[in-house]
Motif scaffolding. Structure first.
Motif, PDB file in Angstrom:
ATOM      1  N   PRO A  94       0.829  -1.238  -0.050  1.00 43.42           N
ATOM      2  CA  PRO A  94       0.033   0.140  -0.028  1.00 43.42           C
ATOM      3  C   PRO A  94       0.857   1.356   0.152  1.00 43.42           C
ATOM      4  O   PRO A  94       2.154   1.100   0.118  1.00 43.42           O
ATOM      5  N   GLU A  95       0.287   2.540  -0.078  1.00 42.16           N
ATOM      6  CA  GLU A  95       0.796   3.791  -0.330  1.00 42.16           C
ATOM      7  C   GLU A  95       1.420   4.165   1.358  1.00 42.16           C
ATOM      8  O   GLU A  95       2.216   4.795   1.323  1.00 42.16           O
ATOM      9  N   ASP A  96       1.196   3.615   2.182  1.00 40.31           N
ATOM     10  CA  ASP A  96       1.657   3.650   3.483  1.00 40.31           C
ATOM     11  C   ASP A  96       2.019   2.423   4.404  1.00 40.31           C
ATOM     12  O   ASP A  96       1.840   1.274   3.774  1.00 40.31           O
ATOM     13  N   GLY A  97       2.509   2.569   5.424  1.00 39.24           N
ATOM     14  CA  GLY A  97       3.057   1.257   6.237  1.00 39.24           C
ATOM     15  C   GLY A  97       4.429   0.855   6.034  1.00 39.24           C
ATOM     16  O   GLY A  97       4.907   1.453   5.258  1.00 39.24           O
ATOM     17  N   PRO A  98       4.634  -0.115   6.492  1.00 29.74           N
ATOM     18  CA  PRO A  98       5.964  -0.753   6.324  1.00 29.74           C
ATOM     19  C   PRO A  98       6.409  -1.408   5.009  1.00 29.74           C
ATOM     20  O   PRO A  98       7.462  -1.541   4.479  1.00 29.74           O
ATOM     21  N   HIS A  99       5.249  -1.847   4.510  1.00 23.62           N
ATOM     22  CA  HIS A  99       5.464  -2.521   3.047  1.00 23.62           C
ATOM     23  C   HIS A  99       5.266  -1.592   1.920  1.00 23.62           C
ATOM     24  O   HIS A  99       3.969  -1.632   1.663  1.00 23.62           O
ATOM     25  N   ARG A 100       6.308  -1.168   1.287  1.00 23.10           N
ATOM     26  CA  ARG A 100       6.024  -0.139   0.397  1.00 23.10           C
ATOM     27  C   ARG A 100       6.413  -0.468  -1.113  1.00 23.10           C
ATOM     28  O   ARG A 100       7.353  -1.356  -1.200  1.00 23.10           O
ATOM     29  N   LEU A 101       5.954   0.165  -2.094  1.00 25.18           N
ATOM     30  CA  LEU A 101       6.351   0.180  -3.536  1.00 25.18           C
ATOM     31  C   LEU A 101       6.557   1.317  -4.093  1.00 25.18           C
ATOM     32  O   LEU A 101       5.515   2.096  -4.037  1.00 25.18           O
ATOM     33  N   LEU A 102       7.830   1.854  -4.300  1.00 21.89           N
ATOM     34  CA  LEU A 102       7.746   3.031  -4.745  1.00 21.89           C
ATOM     35  C   LEU A 102       8.493   2.808  -6.322  1.00 21.89           C
ATOM     36  O   LEU A 102       9.237   1.999  -6.545  1.00 21.89           O
ATOM     37  N   GLY A 109       5.563   9.660 -18.496  1.00 23.54           N
ATOM     38  CA  GLY A 109       6.878   8.773 -18.077  1.00 23.54           C
ATOM     39  C   GLY A 109       7.171   7.570 -18.171  1.00 23.54           C
ATOM     40  O   GLY A 109       6.074   7.002 -18.252  1.00 23.54           O
ATOM     41  N   ARG A 110       8.208   7.128 -18.591  1.00 27.75           N
ATOM     42  CA  ARG A 110       8.576   5.593 -18.671  1.00 27.75           C
ATOM     43  C   ARG A 110       8.887   5.167 -17.203  1.00 27.75           C
ATOM     44  O   ARG A 110       9.648   5.692 -16.383  1.00 27.75           O
ATOM     45  N   VAL A 111       8.599   4.189 -16.727  1.00 24.44           N
ATOM     46  CA  VAL A 111       9.031   3.425 -15.601  1.00 24.44           C
ATOM     47  C   VAL A 111      10.320   2.959 -15.483  1.00 24.44           C
ATOM     48  O   VAL A 111      10.612   2.339 -16.641  1.00 24.44           O
ATOM     49  N   LEU A 112      11.385   3.580 -14.863  1.00 23.15           N
ATOM     50  CA  LEU A 112      12.587   3.435 -14.938  1.00 23.15           C
ATOM     51  C   LEU A 112      13.024   2.285 -13.979  1.00 23.15           C
ATOM     52  O   LEU A 112      14.108   1.704 -14.113  1.00 23.15           O
ATOM     53  N   GLY A 113      12.292   2.190 -12.724  1.00 26.59           N
ATOM     54  CA  GLY A 113      12.751   1.062 -11.801  1.00 26.59           C
ATOM     55  C   GLY A 113      11.817   1.150 -10.622  1.00 26.59           C
ATOM     56  O   GLY A 113      11.051   2.102 -10.722  1.00 26.59           O
ATOM     57  N   TYR A 114      12.002   0.312  -9.686  1.00 32.21           N
ATOM     58  CA  TYR A 114      11.159   0.298  -8.521  1.00 32.21           C
ATOM     59  C   TYR A 114      12.028  -0.113  -7.342  1.00 32.21           C
ATOM     60  O   TYR A 114      12.804  -0.976  -7.566  1.00 32.21           O
ATOM     61  N   LEU A 139      15.792   5.906  -5.387  1.00 34.77           N
ATOM     62  CA  LEU A 139      14.850   4.857  -4.872  1.00 34.77           C
ATOM     63  C   LEU A 139      15.049   4.486  -3.108  1.00 34.77           C
ATOM     64  O   LEU A 139      14.087   4.624  -2.605  1.00 34.77           O
ATOM     65  N   TYR A 140      16.280   4.002  -3.072  1.00 36.79           N
ATOM     66  CA  TYR A 140      16.496   3.793  -1.559  1.00 36.79           C
ATOM     67  C   TYR A 140      16.521   4.766  -0.755  1.00 36.79           C
ATOM     68  O   TYR A 140      15.758   4.688   0.536  1.00 36.79           O
ATOM     69  N   GLU A 141      17.020   6.169  -1.229  1.00 38.57           N
ATOM     70  CA  GLU A 141      17.045   7.251  -0.319  1.00 38.57           C
ATOM     71  C   GLU A 141      15.217   7.548  -0.026  1.00 38.57           C
ATOM     72  O   GLU A 141      15.024   7.899   1.177  1.00 38.57           O
ATOM     73  N   VAL A 154      25.924  -4.771  -4.341  1.00 43.04           N
ATOM     74  CA  VAL A 154      26.974  -4.844  -3.064  1.00 43.04           C
ATOM     75  C   VAL A 154      27.133  -3.442  -2.804  1.00 43.04           C
ATOM     76  O   VAL A 154      27.202  -2.951  -1.644  1.00 43.04           O
ATOM     77  N   ARG A 155      27.597  -2.573  -3.594  1.00 47.48           N
ATOM     78  CA  ARG A 155      27.830  -1.329  -3.688  1.00 47.48           C
ATOM     79  C   ARG A 155      26.808  -0.429  -3.298  1.00 47.48           C
ATOM     80  O   ARG A 155      27.179   0.481  -2.352  1.00 47.48           O
ATOM     81  N   LEU A 156      25.789  -0.728  -3.676  1.00 46.54           N
ATOM     82  CA  LEU A 156      24.579   0.001  -3.327  1.00 46.54           C
ATOM     83  C   LEU A 156      24.278  -0.063  -1.754  1.00 46.54           C
ATOM     84  O   LEU A 156      23.882   0.773  -1.102  1.00 46.54           O
TER      85      LEU A 156
END
Length: 188
Positions: free
Chosen positions: A54-62, A86-91, A126-128, A154-156
């Motif tokens: 969902p849009e909130d809570g601990p389980h997110r998809l951005l 726009g085009r989806v570049l990642g998630y 995305l991680y930020e 690994v670097r990320l």
């Protein structure tokens, strides 16, 4: 740190993104050992996964989206989804680590980028955004499993303060060989 495109935006995933998100994921199913799924998915098969974030809570998809045409999906790049132009570049996702109640304050996180979107800082962006959102939730630890070798991942994860906690040797078999998975942990 790579410079991200000024036009790249991050927002919660939506139903209209399902085809593009599935296309991105299926690239990794077909071409890499990054995921241990071995059979590509139809978008309808991925709908329960999308709805579990969902849009909130601990389980997110951005979702990161930016300039590009929806036609790029046919080339494996992930098309537009929500009409954002726009085009989806990642998630990025944060998902339940394990189903038992005592694990509720732990999440497993992962990032997937369109095949041509790497090296532009999109995974970092995305991680930020994900960790900013999780800072407001009752989440204690984040975990990530990385099929090896995968130096970029690994670097990320190191950039975000994940520490290596162990490696499962030859835990998955794909493409006729066994793969190790390194596990990483981050305090939240």
């Amino acid at each position: 740190m790579p410079q991200e495109d000024a036009e790249v935006q991050v927002r919660p995933g939506a139903e209209g993104d399902l085809r593009a998100l599935t296309d991105i994921y299926n690239h990794y199913v077909r071409e890499t050992a990054i995921t241990f799924d071995t059979t590509p998915f139809a978008p309808e098969e991925r709908r329960p996964w999308l709805l579990s974030h969902p849009e909130d809570g601990p389980h997110r998809l951005l979702v990161a989206h930016g300039p590009g045409s929806a036609g790029s999906a046919a080339r494996g790049g992930g098309g537009g989804g929500d009409g954002s132009g726009g085009r989806v570049l990642g998630y990025v996702t944060s998902s339940a680590f394990r189903p038992k109640a005592a694990y509720a304050t732990s999440v497993e996180v992962t990032v997937y980028l369109a095949p041509d979107a790497g090296g532009r800082g999109i995974g970092t962006l995305l991680y930020e955004r994900l960790f900013e959102a999780l800072a407001k939730e009752d989440v204690h630890r984040a975990y990530a499993g990385i099929a090896l070798p995968n130096e970029a991942s690994v670097r990320l994860h190191a950039r975000f303060g994940f520490r290596h906690t162990g490696t499962f040797a030859e835990v998955g078999r794909k493409f006729g060989r066994y793969w190790d998975v390194a596990w990483y942990e981050k305090d939240l």
